[in-house]
Design a protein around this motif. Structure first.
Motif: not given
Length: 104
Positions: A41-42, A53-57, A62-63, A69-72
């Motif tokens: 995913s990363l 392909e994607i904007t900063d926003k 997504e980050i 997800v990682v924190q959980t």
């Protein structure tokens, strides 16, 4: 029988260390698997941003999701660590109790 607190403390430390040693390896393996599970995913997310392909926003959104997800997943490690500490403490105290009973 005598009660040698210095030796008892050494034995307690050895018991706690032995207990914790096995736990730490399991926790490390779990942490590695968390990151390995997120790798694809990363990678996809990073490549999408680098390739425009994607904007900063979208990237930031997504980050933030990936971070949650990682924190959980890492909360599980906290529970594993707490349990490992409890088992190590129990092992050390068991040594102390046995030493006292043996000296009686």
């Amino acid at each position: 029988m005598s009660f040698d607190i210095d030796q008892v403390l050494k034995d307690m430390a050895a018991a706690a260390t032995k207990s914790a040693k096995h736990e730490v390896a399991g926790i490390r393996d779990y942490a590695d698997s968390i990151l390995e599970n997120e790798k694809a995913s990363l990678k996809e997310l990073g490549e999408a941003r680098v390739n425009g392909e994607i904007t900063d926003k979208v990237f930031d959104r997504e980050i933030a999701r990936e971070k949650k997800v990682v924190q959980t997943e890492l909360l599980t490690i906290q529970l594993m660590t707490d349990a490992a500490a409890q088992r190590a403490a129990n092992a050390a105290i068991d040594v102390f109790i046995k030493a006292v009973k043996a000296a009686i």
